[in-house]
Write a protein that holds these residues in place. Structure first.
Motif, PDB file in Angstrom:
ATOM      1  N   ASP A  38       0.830  -1.203   0.000  1.00  0.00           N
ATOM      2  CA  ASP A  38       0.000   0.000   0.000  1.00  0.00           C
ATOM      3  C   ASP A  38       0.869   1.259   0.000  1.00  0.00           C
ATOM      4  OD1 ASP A  38       0.858   0.476   2.618  1.00  0.00           O
ATOM      5  OD2 ASP A  38      -1.011  -0.160   3.545  1.00  0.00           O
ATOM      6  N   SER A  39       0.228   2.419   0.119  1.00  0.00           N
ATOM      7  CA  SER A  39       0.941   3.691   0.000  1.00  0.00           C
ATOM      8  C   SER A  39       1.903   3.950   1.158  1.00  0.00           C
ATOM      9  CB  SER A  39      -0.057   4.850  -0.111  1.00  0.00           C
ATOM     10  OG  SER A  39      -0.887   4.902   1.044  1.00  0.00           O
ATOM     11  N   ASP A  40       1.783   3.184   2.241  1.00  0.00           N
ATOM     12  CA  ASP A  40       2.705   3.294   3.368  1.00  0.00           C
ATOM     13  C   ASP A  40       3.817   2.249   3.314  1.00  0.00           C
ATOM     14  OD1 ASP A  40       1.548   5.498   4.661  1.00  0.00           O
ATOM     15  OD2 ASP A  40       0.035   4.231   5.615  1.00  0.00           O
ATOM     16  N   GLY A  41       3.819   1.447   2.254  1.00  0.00           N
ATOM     17  CA  GLY A  41       4.826   0.408   2.130  1.00  0.00           C
ATOM     18  C   GLY A  41       4.507  -0.860   2.885  1.00  0.00           C
ATOM     19  N   LYS A  42       3.247  -0.995   3.344  1.00  0.00           N
ATOM     20  CA  LYS A  42       2.850  -2.219   4.042  1.00  0.00           C
ATOM     21  C   LYS A  42       2.508  -3.287   3.015  1.00  0.00           C
ATOM     22  CE  LYS A  42      -0.368  -3.995   7.535  1.00  0.00           C
ATOM     23  NZ  LYS A  42      -1.461  -3.649   8.471  1.00  0.00           N
ATOM     24  N   PRO A  43       3.095  -4.478   3.136  1.00  0.00           N
ATOM     25  CA  PRO A  43       2.851  -5.523   2.134  1.00  0.00           C
ATOM     26  C   PRO A  43       1.390  -5.948   2.079  1.00  0.00           C
ATOM     27  CG  PRO A  43       4.774  -6.057   3.479  1.00  0.00           C
ATOM     28  CD  PRO A  43       4.089  -4.893   4.137  1.00  0.00           C
ATOM     29  N   ASN A  44       0.910  -6.214   0.864  1.00  0.00           N
ATOM     30  CA  ASN A  44      -0.412  -6.805   0.670  1.00  0.00           C
ATOM     31  C   ASN A  44      -0.349  -8.328   0.712  1.00  0.00           C
ATOM     32  OD1 ASN A  44      -1.665  -4.271   0.299  1.00  0.00           O
ATOM     33  ND2 ASN A  44      -1.080  -4.238  -1.856  1.00  0.00           N
ATOM     34  N   TYR A  45       0.834  -8.867   1.004  1.00  0.00           N
ATOM     35  CA  TYR A  45       1.049 -10.315   1.002  1.00  0.00           C
ATOM     36  C   TYR A  45       1.351 -10.850   2.408  1.00  0.00           C
ATOM     37  CZ  TYR A  45       5.620  -8.093   0.296  1.00  0.00           C
ATOM     38  OH  TYR A  45       6.698  -7.261   0.376  1.00  0.00           O
ATOM     39  N   LEU A  46       0.879 -10.136   3.434  1.00  0.00           N
ATOM     40  CA  LEU A  46       1.109 -10.587   4.806  1.00  0.00           C
ATOM     41  C   LEU A  46       0.367 -11.887   5.088  1.00  0.00           C
ATOM     42  CD1 LEU A  46       0.819  -7.232   6.795  1.00  0.00           C
ATOM     43  CD2 LEU A  46       2.910  -8.499   6.258  1.00  0.00           C
ATOM     44  N   GLU A  47       1.012 -12.753   5.842  1.00  0.00           N
ATOM     45  CA  GLU A  47       0.397 -13.985   6.315  1.00  0.00           C
ATOM     46  C   GLU A  47      -0.369 -13.704   7.616  1.00  0.00           C
ATOM     47  OE1 GLU A  47       0.956 -17.197   4.843  1.00  0.00           O
ATOM     48  OE2 GLU A  47       1.849 -16.089   3.174  1.00  0.00           O
ATOM     49  N   THR A  48      -0.983 -14.739   8.173  1.00  0.00           N
ATOM     50  CA  THR A  48      -1.616 -14.601   9.479  1.00  0.00           C
ATOM     51  C   THR A  48      -0.572 -14.159  10.506  1.00  0.00           C
ATOM     52  OG1 THR A  48      -3.206 -16.329   8.942  1.00  0.00           O
ATOM     53  CG2 THR A  48      -2.923 -15.793  11.276  1.00  0.00           C
ATOM     54  N   MET A  49      -0.924 -13.164  11.299  1.00  0.00           N
ATOM     55  CA  MET A  49       0.038 -12.580  12.235  1.00  0.00           C
ATOM     56  C   MET A  49       0.521 -13.590  13.270  1.00  0.00           C
ATOM     57  SD  MET A  49      -1.476  -8.793  13.165  1.00  0.00           S
ATOM     58  CE  MET A  49      -0.043  -8.397  14.170  1.00  0.00           C
ATOM     59  N   ASP A  50       1.788 -13.451  13.645  1.00  0.00           N
ATOM     60  CA  ASP A  50       2.314 -14.154  14.808  1.00  0.00           C
ATOM     61  C   ASP A  50       1.970 -13.363  16.064  1.00  0.00           C
ATOM     62  OD1 ASP A  50       3.379 -16.184  13.316  1.00  0.00           O
ATOM     63  OD2 ASP A  50       5.470 -15.527  13.507  1.00  0.00           O
ATOM     64  N   ASN A  51       1.996 -14.035  17.187  1.00  0.00           N
ATOM     65  CA  ASN A  51       1.795 -13.367  18.471  1.00  0.00           C
ATOM     66  C   ASN A  51       3.150 -12.978  19.052  1.00  0.00           C
ATOM     67  OD1 ASN A  51       0.643 -12.450  20.925  1.00  0.00           O
ATOM     68  ND2 ASN A  51       1.164 -14.407  21.876  1.00  0.00           N
ATOM     69  N   VAL A  52       3.413 -11.679  19.093  1.00  0.00           N
ATOM     70  CA  VAL A  52       4.620 -11.188  19.753  1.00  0.00           C
ATOM     71  C   VAL A  52       4.245 -10.875  21.192  1.00  0.00           C
ATOM     72  CG1 VAL A  52       6.329  -9.337  19.824  1.00  0.00           C
ATOM     73  CG2 VAL A  52       5.636 -10.307  17.621  1.00  0.00           C
ATOM     74  N   SER A  53       4.680 -11.723  22.089  1.00  0.00           N
ATOM     75  CA  SER A  53       4.257 -11.636  23.484  1.00  0.00           C
ATOM     76  C   SER A  53       4.943 -10.490  24.218  1.00  0.00           C
ATOM     77  CB  SER A  53       4.567 -12.948  24.203  1.00  0.00           C
ATOM     78  OG  SER A  53       5.977 -13.146  24.294  1.00  0.00           O
ATOM     79  N   ASN A  54       4.328 -10.051  25.304  1.00  0.00           N
ATOM     80  CA  ASN A  54       4.944  -9.039  26.157  1.00  0.00           C
ATOM     81  C   ASN A  54       6.259  -9.541  26.728  1.00  0.00           C
ATOM     82  OD1 ASN A  54       2.874  -7.168  25.784  1.00  0.00           O
ATOM     83  ND2 ASN A  54       1.681  -7.964  27.503  1.00  0.00           N
ATOM     84  N   ASN A  55       6.315 -10.840  26.991  1.00  0.00           N
ATOM     85  CA  ASN A  55       7.557 -11.409  27.519  1.00  0.00           C
ATOM     86  C   ASN A  55       8.701 -11.272  26.510  1.00  0.00           C
ATOM     87  OD1 ASN A  55       6.405 -12.152  29.951  1.00  0.00           O
ATOM     88  ND2 ASN A  55       5.896 -14.233  29.252  1.00  0.00           N
ATOM     89  N   MET A  56       8.386 -11.474  25.228  1.00  0.00           N
ATOM     90  CA  MET A  56       9.415 -11.311  24.198  1.00  0.00           C
ATOM     91  C   MET A  56       9.880  -9.865  24.126  1.00  0.00           C
ATOM     92  SD  MET A  56       9.275 -12.020  20.065  1.00  0.00           S
ATOM     93  CE  MET A  56       9.182 -13.816  20.218  1.00  0.00           C
ATOM     94  N   VAL A  57       8.937  -8.941  24.162  1.00  0.00           N
ATOM     95  CA  VAL A  57       9.275  -7.519  24.105  1.00  0.00           C
ATOM     96  C   VAL A  57      10.153  -7.132  25.289  1.00  0.00           C
ATOM     97  CG1 VAL A  57       8.356  -5.177  24.175  1.00  0.00           C
ATOM     98  CG2 VAL A  57       7.230  -6.922  22.768  1.00  0.00           C
ATOM     99  N   ASN A  58       9.793  -7.581  26.469  1.00  0.00           N
ATOM    100  CA  ASN A  58      10.588  -7.267  27.661  1.00  0.00           C
ATOM    101  C   ASN A  58      11.983  -7.875  27.572  1.00  0.00           C
ATOM    102  OD1 ASN A  58       8.484  -5.821  28.836  1.00  0.00           O
ATOM    103  ND2 ASN A  58       7.659  -7.613  29.875  1.00  0.00           N
ATOM    104  N   PHE A  59      12.061  -9.073  27.000  1.00  0.00           N
ATOM    105  CA  PHE A  59      13.363  -9.720  26.809  1.00  0.00           C
ATOM    106  C   PHE A  59      14.245  -8.876  25.890  1.00  0.00           C
ATOM    107  CE2 PHE A  59      15.948 -12.508  24.069  1.00  0.00           C
ATOM    108  CZ  PHE A  59      16.752 -13.111  25.017  1.00  0.00           C
TER     109      PHE A  59
END
Length: 248
Positions: free
Chosen positions: A44-65
């Motif tokens: 799209d116009s923001d450069g976001k792919p139109n071919y994204l797969e089903t999202m993964d879950n990025v957990s809060n624990n991963m972010v904190n790590f």
């Protein structure tokens, strides 16, 4: 007479200081003149792919790590120098490969791409990389001027056994005016030999480390030339992980 001697000494000192060379070893531009560039699909116009797969879950624990492992504005050379590694991904069995966006810590409009080569035959010059394919044309998230969300995932394709995947960050590769990637933007590759810094210890632009709790291997990028005083060496400018699913 003393006046002329003094002027001569000053001129000599200036000339000597100029011969010392650039700070931090300087850089040598690397040009990918014979490399072709491609997109996986439309975006799209923001450069976001139109071919994204089903999202993964990025957990809060991963972010904190990640906040603990590669904190913002923290020089990796002082905190975790062992993480400075080529992020290349060898494929040992024919596999579907996915790349997941986790987070970013930069104001740049970076692009993430990949290339492949035969395992054991890593590229040593730009001519060895025939093609770079863009994974995330604009690897910025929604609270930083982009459209990506943690967990956005792209299938880059089916990769044959015996091949290795390398990664590249194009600094400010996404052009907000033309709405496409500038192929000539500065390249920082997971193969350190192809990065522009002259000092070997400054050439790495990726870190690799395991997040054992979720069995993920994280890849972090530094998006600034490491000889520059503006580089913070924190390697959290874009953070990804790869998922490799062998095909039986």
């Amino acid at each position: 007479m003393k006046k002329y001697i003094l002027l001569g000494l000053v001129a000599s000192a200036i000339f000597t200081s100029c011969k010392k060379g650039p700070v931090n070893g300087g850089t040598t531009p690397v040009e990918f003149k014979s490399t072709t560039y491609a997109y996986i699909g439309t975006y799209d116009s923001d450069g976001k792919p139109n071919y994204l797969e089903t999202m993964d879950n990025v957990s809060n624990n991963m972010v904190n790590f990640l906040l603990e492992k590669i904190p913002e504005k923290s020089d990796i050379r002082k905190t975790n120098p062992d993480l400075l590694k080529n992020a290349d991904l060898p494929i040992t069995a024919k596999s579907e490969v996915f790349i997941t966006f986790v987070t970013e810590g930069t104001g740049n409009t970076n692009t993430i791409g990949y290339y492949t080569y035969k395992t054991g035959n890593a590229p040593t010059k730009p001519e060895n990389i025939s093609k770079i394919t863009y994974v995330f044309p604009h690897a910025s998230q929604v609270n930083s001027g982009g459209s990506l969300r943690p967990g956005d995932k792209v299938k880059i394709g089916t990769i044959e056994a015996g091949m290795t995947i390398g990664f590249v960050l194009l600094q400010n590769g996404w052009d907000v005016n033309t709405k496409k990637v500038n192929d000539n933007a500065p390249h920082f590759l997971s193969n350190r030999e192809l990065n522009p810094e002259n000092l070997y210890e400054l050439k790495p632009h990726t870190v690799v480390f395991n997040y054992a709790a979720e069995n993920k291997t994280m890849i972090g990028f530094e998006d600034v030339n490491r000889t520059l005083p503006t580089c913070d060496h924190d390697f959290n400018d874009v953070v990804l992980y790869a998922t490799v699913n062998p095909i039986n």
